[in-house]
Design a protein around this motif. Structure first.
Motif, PDB file in Angstrom:
ATOM      1  N   GLU A 151       0.828  -1.216   0.000  1.00  0.00           N
ATOM      2  CA  GLU A 151       0.000   0.000   0.000  1.00  0.00           C
ATOM      3  C   GLU A 151       0.859   1.262   0.000  1.00  0.00           C
ATOM      4  O   GLU A 151       0.616   2.181  -0.797  1.00  0.00           O
ATOM      5  CB  GLU A 151      -0.917   0.019   1.217  1.00  0.00           C
ATOM      6  CG  GLU A 151      -1.754   1.286   1.304  1.00  0.00           C
ATOM      7  CD  GLU A 151      -2.395   1.485   2.662  1.00  0.00           C
ATOM      8  OE1 GLU A 151      -2.856   2.617   2.919  1.00  0.00           O
ATOM      9  OE2 GLU A 151      -2.432   0.531   3.468  1.00  0.00           O
ATOM     10  N   VAL A 192       2.554   1.920  -3.448  1.00  0.00           N
ATOM     11  CA  VAL A 192       1.650   2.433  -4.481  1.00  0.00           C
ATOM     12  C   VAL A 192       1.247   3.874  -4.156  1.00  0.00           C
ATOM     13  O   VAL A 192       1.217   4.739  -5.040  1.00  0.00           O
ATOM     14  CB  VAL A 192       0.394   1.539  -4.598  1.00  0.00           C
ATOM     15  CG1 VAL A 192      -0.578   2.107  -5.631  1.00  0.00           C
ATOM     16  CG2 VAL A 192       0.790   0.120  -4.998  1.00  0.00           C
ATOM     17  N   ARG A 193       0.996   4.141  -2.884  1.00  0.00           N
ATOM     18  CA  ARG A 193       0.603   5.491  -2.478  1.00  0.00           C
ATOM     19  C   ARG A 193       1.736   6.484  -2.723  1.00  0.00           C
ATOM     20  O   ARG A 193       1.513   7.607  -3.191  1.00  0.00           O
ATOM     21  CB  ARG A 193       0.195   5.495  -0.999  1.00  0.00           C
ATOM     22  CG  ARG A 193      -0.579   6.738  -0.579  1.00  0.00           C
ATOM     23  CD  ARG A 193      -1.065   6.614   0.851  1.00  0.00           C
ATOM     24  NE  ARG A 193      -2.002   5.525   1.041  1.00  0.00           N
ATOM     25  CZ  ARG A 193      -3.278   5.582   0.699  1.00  0.00           C
ATOM     26  NH1 ARG A 193      -3.772   6.672   0.130  1.00  0.00           N
ATOM     27  NH2 ARG A 193      -4.070   4.543   0.913  1.00  0.00           N
ATOM     28  N   VAL A 234      -6.553   6.912  -9.565  1.00  0.00           N
ATOM     29  CA  VAL A 234      -6.142   5.728  -8.812  1.00  0.00           C
ATOM     30  C   VAL A 234      -6.614   5.845  -7.366  1.00  0.00           C
ATOM     31  O   VAL A 234      -6.341   6.849  -6.691  1.00  0.00           O
ATOM     32  CB  VAL A 234      -4.606   5.557  -8.836  1.00  0.00           C
ATOM     33  CG1 VAL A 234      -4.192   4.351  -7.998  1.00  0.00           C
ATOM     34  CG2 VAL A 234      -4.115   5.407 -10.275  1.00  0.00           C
ATOM     35  N   ILE A 273      -6.481   3.876  -3.671  1.00  0.00           N
ATOM     36  CA  ILE A 273      -5.692   2.864  -2.959  1.00  0.00           C
ATOM     37  C   ILE A 273      -6.373   2.521  -1.642  1.00  0.00           C
ATOM     38  O   ILE A 273      -6.714   3.414  -0.861  1.00  0.00           O
ATOM     39  CB  ILE A 273      -4.265   3.389  -2.695  1.00  0.00           C
ATOM     40  CG1 ILE A 273      -3.621   3.831  -4.013  1.00  0.00           C
ATOM     41  CG2 ILE A 273      -3.412   2.330  -2.010  1.00  0.00           C
ATOM     42  CD1 ILE A 273      -2.474   4.788  -3.839  1.00  0.00           C
ATOM     43  N   ASP A 281      -7.690  -3.443  -2.873  1.00  0.00           N
ATOM     44  CA  ASP A 281      -6.284  -3.040  -2.782  1.00  0.00           C
ATOM     45  C   ASP A 281      -6.006  -1.823  -3.652  1.00  0.00           C
ATOM     46  O   ASP A 281      -5.388  -0.858  -3.207  1.00  0.00           O
ATOM     47  CB  ASP A 281      -5.369  -4.202  -3.201  1.00  0.00           C
ATOM     48  CG  ASP A 281      -5.386  -5.333  -2.192  1.00  0.00           C
ATOM     49  OD1 ASP A 281      -5.793  -5.104  -1.041  1.00  0.00           O
ATOM     50  OD2 ASP A 281      -4.982  -6.450  -2.554  1.00  0.00           O
ATOM     51  N   CYS A 282      -6.438  -1.874  -4.908  1.00  0.00           N
ATOM     52  CA  CYS A 282      -6.209  -0.742  -5.813  1.00  0.00           C
ATOM     53  C   CYS A 282      -7.250  -0.741  -6.932  1.00  0.00           C
ATOM     54  O   CYS A 282      -7.509  -1.786  -7.531  1.00  0.00           O
ATOM     55  CB  CYS A 282      -4.801  -0.817  -6.408  1.00  0.00           C
ATOM     56  SG  CYS A 282      -4.378   0.573  -7.478  1.00  0.00           S
TER      57      CYS A 282
END
Length: 391
Positions: free
Chosen positions: A51, A54-55, A109, A111, A129-130
């Motif tokens: 997480e 990706v963030r 996007v 998240i 998750d995404c």
């Protein structure tokens, strides 16, 4: 809120394969505590790492290097931290990055987004998750850290329910027509992709609505089976599963002198859950015996004892002082396995350095179900092999 502190809906997306197949199991499970395992806690830790990666990539201004490093250092202090989590979560991030970079402009996007599923499931919600939205397409990504069971995206109810929630969240803003779902399971080098139209997704949603209505009331028929029962908390005591497996094990009837391969294949499928059920039943009966309860015909006893050193270094020092002169007599020199060396230096460097010295030998033949994606093998000699031998 961390992943471990998330609340879970009675009819959550992750259990959809169970409550959609066996609706009354959802209420039946409520009688049992929702225990966790070390593997599950390890997966939670890996998800938290995935997480923040990706963030940090998509929302750098709000989640910059300082915040990322602080969170990362905190995760590294966890007891279950493993350095290999870095590599596996990088693979997850790389896939999502690749999807975004292949688009003509930056997508939206989300998240770890909590999704409202009440249009299909009473009191339903879930956390994806995404989710990525671009033009008329919704992408749903799911990171799975487990390596015990391969999970595929095709017709996957968990992924499709997440997609329903994403559609509900963004349908006003985007002209959604297509849904792309991807499961990234890096520890077994598995990435599964599947797409469907909005009409197909909404048709699935009607099935979800029907099954959820039964499950929330504890109604419907029990449908025990290997997949539905695997993670059910009631699996050891469930009468439907017990009767189902006892019927398989003892209700076969009179056997002919010989059986055909057709009969053998059918019976292997019918009996595949019997051994697992016996193991679950034994574990539950053992826990009952240890709690002081009586299980007629059975009792708990101490298993085979195992000897171990209390202080190996001190013991070896004393052995050497009493006549064992060579350490080689006490220690065995053993090289690391190929997999251990690869893990230590990384796949890419390993392949570049010693790839020429590696051969991949054919695995021992094993019997699997026809749905397995591996190519079938046979001992039949092909015409090409015959001509090759003659030449």
């Amino acid at each position: 809120m961390g992943h471990a502190e998330r609340s879970h809906a009675l009819l959550g997306p992750s259990g959809a394969h169970r409550w959609m197949e066996c609706p009354p199991s959802a209420r039946l499970e409520e009688q049992f505590p929702d225990s966790t395992s070390e593997a599950a806690r390890e997966g939670t830790l890996a998800h938290e790492l995935a997480e923040i990666k990706v963030r940090h990539y998509f929302y750098t201004p709000d989640f910059g290097k300082r915040k990322y490093t602080t969170r990362l250092n905190k995760l590294k202090k966890e007891d279950l931290w493993q350095d290999e989590m870095e590599r596996h979560t990088d693979e997850y991030l790389d896939y999502i990055k690749g999807t975004a970079l292949n688009l003509k402009s930056a997508p939206y996007v989300a998240i770890e987004q909590k999704l409202d599923l009440t249009a299909w499931i009473p009191e339903g919600f879930g956390t994806a998750d995404c989710v990525m939205v671009y033009g008329d397409t919704i992408h749903v990504f799911d990171f799975k850290y487990g390596k015990g069971v391969q999970v595929d995206a095709e017709q996957n109810p968990q992924m499709m329910i997440y997609a329903l929630g994403a559609y509900a969240a963004y349908k006003i803003l985007y002209p959604v027509k297509k849904i792309c779902m991807t499961i990234i399971q890096p520890r077994i080098d598995h990435i599964s992709e599947w797409s469907c139209t909005l009409d197909e997704l909404l048709a699935f949603g009607e099935v979800v609505k029907e099954k959820a209505a039964l499950a929330i009331e504890g109604k419907g028929d029990y449908h025990p089976g290997e997949k539905a029962c695997r993670f059910c908390r009631a699996k050891a005591q469930c009468r439907a599963r017990s009767d189902f497996n006892v019927k398989k094990a003892f209700g076969i009837g009179e056997l002919p002198p010989l059986i055909s391969t057709e009969e053998a294949g059918k019976r292997l499928i019918e009996l595949r859950d019997v051994v697992k059920y016996q193991k679950d039943l034994q574990e539950w009966c053992l826990s009952e015996c240890l709690a002081g309860k009586e299980v007629p015909g059975w009792k708990a006893v101490e298993g085979r004892s195992v000897r171990d050193w209390t202080d190996m270094d001190a013991a070896f020092d004393k052995l050497i002082s009493t006549g064992v002169t060579l350490e080689e007599m006490l220690y065995e020199k053993k090289p690391l396995t190929l997999a251990q060396v690869e893990k230590m230096i990384g796949k890419k460097d390993f392949q570049e350095a010693v790839g020429e010295f590696i051969e991949k030998k054919a695995g021992k033949p094993t019997l699997v179900e026809e749905s397995d994606k591996r190519e079938a093998i046979t001992n039949k000699v092909t015409a090409a092999q015959v001509f090759k031998e003659e030449n």
